[in-house]
Design an enzyme around this catalytic site. Sequence first.
Site, PDB file in Angstrom:
ATOM      1  N   TYR A 103       0.844  -1.190   0.000  1.00 24.45           N
ATOM      2  CA  TYR A 103       0.000   0.000   0.000  1.00 24.45           C
ATOM      3  C   TYR A 103       0.879   1.240   0.000  1.00 24.45           C
ATOM      4  CZ  TYR A 103       0.929   0.853   4.950  1.00 24.45           C
ATOM      5  OH  TYR A 103       1.544   1.125   6.142  1.00 24.45           O
ATOM      6  N   CYS A 104       0.262   2.363  -0.297  1.00 22.83           N
ATOM      7  CA  CYS A 104       0.938   3.653  -0.273  1.00 22.83           C
ATOM      8  C   CYS A 104      -0.034   4.678   0.315  1.00 22.83           C
ATOM      9  CB  CYS A 104       1.407   4.047  -1.668  1.00 22.83           C
ATOM     10  SG  CYS A 104       0.074   4.199  -2.863  1.00 22.83           S
ATOM     11  N   LYS A 105       0.280   5.922   0.159  1.00 20.63           N
ATOM     12  CA  LYS A 105      -0.535   6.982   0.760  1.00 20.63           C
ATOM     13  C   LYS A 105      -1.970   6.979   0.221  1.00 20.63           C
ATOM     14  CE  LYS A 105      -0.436  11.971   1.532  1.00 20.63           C
ATOM     15  NZ  LYS A 105       0.339  13.194   1.307  1.00 20.63           N
TER      16      LYS A 105
END
Length: 149
Positions: A103-105
């Site tokens: 995942y990321c922001k």
Amino acid sequence: MSEFIQRLPEFIGNHPFLSFGFIGVLAAIIASEVGRLTRGFKALTPAGLTQLINRDNALLIDVSSIQDYDQGHIPGARHVGMSQFDPESKDLAKAKALPVAVYCKNGQASSGAAKRLKKAGFSAVYTLDGGLRAWREAQLPVAKGRGAG
């Protein structure tokens, strides 16, 4: 139904731009769905990711910037910035049999990392749909700083 089919050529002749626009949108939707089904990884909701973590002890990888990671990340997630992300590294290669969630922001960069993991031979790869933003909106716990993950 037969009247509709009989009048379709007349409609197309009277409205060519509308008809071509419809065909273009339809082709884009089909291409998007085929791409989603053949990409090799699955997008999870925050609830789905929670189940994966609890049930299968998934490895969590946060590919956002180190500043974003320090401001908040999913507890237990390991930070690997996209610039240093290497699915062939010794640390990640040990986890090929485990489910891996990336995942990321906001969910944009993680799909690139997931594609690279699948290409490197990881069998169960997932992304968090909406990224950490969706996780926070679901009011799930967030850890801060580097020592917490």
